[in-house]
Design a protein around this motif. Structure first.
Motif, PDB file in Angstrom:
ATOM      1  N   ILE A   5       0.891  -1.173   0.155  1.00  0.00           N
ATOM      2  CA  ILE A   5       0.012  -0.019   0.007  1.00  0.00           C
ATOM      3  C   ILE A   5       0.840   1.210   0.175  1.00  0.00           C
ATOM      4  CG2 ILE A   5      -1.790   1.121   1.450  1.00  0.00           C
ATOM      5  CD1 ILE A   5      -2.763  -1.348   2.287  1.00  0.00           C
ATOM      6  N   TYR A   6       0.645   2.167  -0.871  1.00  0.00           N
ATOM      7  CA  TYR A   6       1.416   3.337  -1.005  1.00  0.00           C
ATOM      8  C   TYR A   6       0.473   4.778  -1.125  1.00  0.00           C
ATOM      9  CZ  TYR A   6       5.379   0.151  -2.579  1.00  0.00           C
ATOM     10  OH  TYR A   6       6.326  -0.804  -2.744  1.00  0.00           O
ATOM     11  N   SER A   7       0.996   5.582  -0.885  1.00  0.00           N
ATOM     12  CA  SER A   7       0.084   7.062  -0.946  1.00  0.00           C
ATOM     13  C   SER A   7       0.172   7.118  -2.486  1.00  0.00           C
ATOM     14  CB  SER A   7       0.958   7.979  -0.299  1.00  0.00           C
ATOM     15  OG  SER A   7       1.968   8.309  -1.192  1.00  0.00           O
ATOM     16  N   ILE A   8      -1.043   7.833  -3.003  1.00  0.00           N
ATOM     17  CA  ILE A   8      -0.998   8.043  -4.496  1.00  0.00           C
ATOM     18  C   ILE A   8      -0.090   8.883  -5.091  1.00  0.00           C
ATOM     19  CG2 ILE A   8      -2.392  10.275  -3.898  1.00  0.00           C
ATOM     20  CD1 ILE A   8      -3.007   7.366  -6.718  1.00  0.00           C
ATOM     21  N   GLY A   9       0.761   9.796  -4.301  1.00  0.00           N
ATOM     22  CA  GLY A   9       1.900  10.576  -4.807  1.00  0.00           C
ATOM     23  C   GLY A   9       2.843   9.543  -4.895  1.00  0.00           C
ATOM     24  N   LYS A  10       3.218   8.884  -3.872  1.00  0.00           N
ATOM     25  CA  LYS A  10       4.396   7.634  -4.057  1.00  0.00           C
ATOM     26  C   LYS A  10       4.154   6.718  -5.300  1.00  0.00           C
ATOM     27  CE  LYS A  10       8.327   5.733  -2.749  1.00  0.00           C
ATOM     28  NZ  LYS A  10       9.583   6.505  -3.298  1.00  0.00           N
ATOM     29  N   ALA A  11       2.899   6.310  -5.449  1.00  0.00           N
ATOM     30  CA  ALA A  11       2.529   5.242  -6.567  1.00  0.00           C
ATOM     31  C   ALA A  11       2.762   5.982  -7.917  1.00  0.00           C
ATOM     32  CB  ALA A  11       1.355   4.820  -6.345  1.00  0.00           C
ATOM     33  N   ARG A  12       2.467   7.228  -8.160  1.00  0.00           N
ATOM     34  CA  ARG A  12       2.444   8.033  -9.369  1.00  0.00           C
ATOM     35  C   ARG A  12       4.089   8.277  -9.463  1.00  0.00           C
ATOM     36  NH1 ARG A  12      -1.742  12.425  -8.191  1.00  0.00           N
ATOM     37  NH2 ARG A  12      -3.470  11.292  -8.543  1.00  0.00           N
ATOM     38  N   GLU A  13       4.705   8.522  -8.564  1.00  0.00           N
ATOM     39  CA  GLU A  13       6.110   8.868  -8.759  1.00  0.00           C
ATOM     40  C   GLU A  13       6.913   7.461  -9.058  1.00  0.00           C
ATOM     41  OE1 GLU A  13       9.644   9.385  -5.295  1.00  0.00           O
ATOM     42  OE2 GLU A  13       8.054  10.859  -4.962  1.00  0.00           O
ATOM     43  N   ILE A  14       6.611   6.246  -8.674  1.00  0.00           N
ATOM     44  CA  ILE A  14       7.238   5.103  -9.019  1.00  0.00           C
ATOM     45  C   ILE A  14       6.844   4.810 -10.662  1.00  0.00           C
ATOM     46  CG2 ILE A  14       7.044   2.442  -8.779  1.00  0.00           C
ATOM     47  CD1 ILE A  14       6.498   3.183  -5.820  1.00  0.00           C
ATOM     48  N   ALA A  15       5.628   4.868 -10.948  1.00  0.00           N
ATOM     49  CA  ALA A  15       5.111   4.778 -12.197  1.00  0.00           C
ATOM     50  C   ALA A  15       5.983   5.807 -13.224  1.00  0.00           C
ATOM     51  CB  ALA A  15       3.420   5.065 -12.502  1.00  0.00           C
ATOM     52  N   GLU A  16       6.216   7.007 -12.755  1.00  0.00           N
ATOM     53  CA  GLU A  16       6.883   7.960 -13.644  1.00  0.00           C
ATOM     54  C   GLU A  16       8.175   7.379 -13.875  1.00  0.00           C
ATOM     55  OE1 GLU A  16       6.177  12.006 -12.317  1.00  0.00           O
ATOM     56  OE2 GLU A  16       4.056  11.632 -12.289  1.00  0.00           O
ATOM     57  N   GLY A  17       8.912   7.220 -12.704  1.00  0.00           N
ATOM     58  CA  GLY A  17      10.088   6.700 -12.725  1.00  0.00           C
ATOM     59  C   GLY A  17      10.423   5.507 -13.675  1.00  0.00           C
ATOM     60  N   LEU A  18       9.327   4.490 -13.827  1.00  0.00           N
ATOM     61  CA  LEU A  18       9.676   3.446 -14.714  1.00  0.00           C
ATOM     62  C   LEU A  18       9.255   3.926 -16.230  1.00  0.00           C
ATOM     63  CD1 LEU A  18       8.106   0.639 -12.373  1.00  0.00           C
ATOM     64  CD2 LEU A  18      10.526   0.959 -12.934  1.00  0.00           C
ATOM     65  N   GLY A  19       8.604   4.918 -16.363  1.00  0.00           N
ATOM     66  CA  GLY A  19       8.115   5.565 -17.758  1.00  0.00           C
ATOM     67  C   GLY A  19       6.894   4.474 -18.115  1.00  0.00           C
ATOM     68  N   LEU A  20       6.129   4.293 -16.922  1.00  0.00           N
ATOM     69  CA  LEU A  20       5.005   3.582 -17.289  1.00  0.00           C
ATOM     70  C   LEU A  20       3.596   4.291 -16.714  1.00  0.00           C
ATOM     71  CD1 LEU A  20       6.145   0.107 -16.220  1.00  0.00           C
ATOM     72  CD2 LEU A  20       5.915   1.009 -18.671  1.00  0.00           C
ATOM     73  N   ASP A  21       2.599   3.890 -16.656  1.00  0.00           N
ATOM     74  CA  ASP A  21       1.169   4.298 -16.396  1.00  0.00           C
ATOM     75  C   ASP A  21       0.647   3.821 -14.902  1.00  0.00           C
ATOM     76  OD1 ASP A  21       0.521   6.383 -18.729  1.00  0.00           O
ATOM     77  OD2 ASP A  21       0.509   4.145 -19.550  1.00  0.00           O
ATOM     78  N   LEU A  22       0.034   4.563 -14.312  1.00  0.00           N
ATOM     79  CA  LEU A  22      -0.511   3.793 -13.161  1.00  0.00           C
ATOM     80  C   LEU A  22      -1.933   3.566 -13.649  1.00  0.00           C
ATOM     81  CD1 LEU A  22      -0.169   3.334  -9.791  1.00  0.00           C
ATOM     82  CD2 LEU A  22      -1.165   5.466  -9.685  1.00  0.00           C
TER      83      LEU A  22
END
Length: 199
Positions: free
Chosen positions: A42-59
């Protein structure tokens, strides 16, 4: 006025709305994250978006009704393509099956029995269910045992192609059994095994 009418059209609205909420459209405080390149949790929405952006993918929100909603980190276009392909495969596999009937009498002879068994095997191979029944007329109801033996013999004959869904049972003046088709893969592997044994 014309514009307002078009907006009220549900088909128009459906086209405008994406199938899933993705990236900035996900408006919840936290999400459960799953995916190939992430640690599930479980992640905060901000952290989840950050991870997705870091991988160059979509949440992508895949289970909005879960608590918290479940999101996957994936390339959205690829995700949609895979989803549609799976749905298409499932539709093709879930061919509408029918229930085919095979009728016997307590005095059905061997030739007629074999003829009906061949038809039943064909029905099962085509993915249909088979309802086999013995029809009792008048005093023939005294030969219920004979009818049961005939249906069990029929079940044995069909065992490679169809699964018996229950023991013979009486319904009015007929005794019946149902067979469901066995998967074609199983039948194919059994045939291969028989070929190997024959060699």
């Amino acid at each position: 006025m014309a514009l307002q009418r078009r907006n009220n059209n549900p088909r128009f609205n459906r086209q405008q709305e994406p199938e899933h909420r993705i990236n900035d459209r996900i408006r919840v405080p936290e999400v459960r994250l799953v995916g190939d390149n992430v640690e599930t949790g479980i992640y905060s929405i901000g952290k989840a978006r950050e991870i997705a952006e870091g991988l160059g993918l979509d949440l992508v929100e895949i289970s909005p009704n879960a608590a918290p909603p479940v999101c996957r980190i994936v390339e959205y276009k690829k995700f949609l393509y895979e989803k549609k392909r799976k749905e298409k495969e499932m539709k093709a596999n879930a061919k509408q099956s029918e229930v085919k009937e095979v009728r016997f009498t307590p005095g059905t002879d061997d030739h007629d029995f074999d003829f009906k068994a061949k038809h039943a095997i064909k029905f099962l191979q085509d993915g249909n269910k088979v309802k086999a029944y013995v029809q009792f007329k008048g005093r023939a109801i005294m030969f219920k045992d004979r009818g049961e033996l005939l249906l069990l013999k029929f079940a044995e004959k069909l065992s490679e192609y169809g699964a018996l869904e229950g023991m013979p049972k009486m319904e009015g003046k007929r005794m019946l059994v149902m067979f469901a088709p066995k998967t074609s893969k199983k039948s194919a592997s059994k045939e291969k095994e028989k070929e190997k044994e024959a060699k």
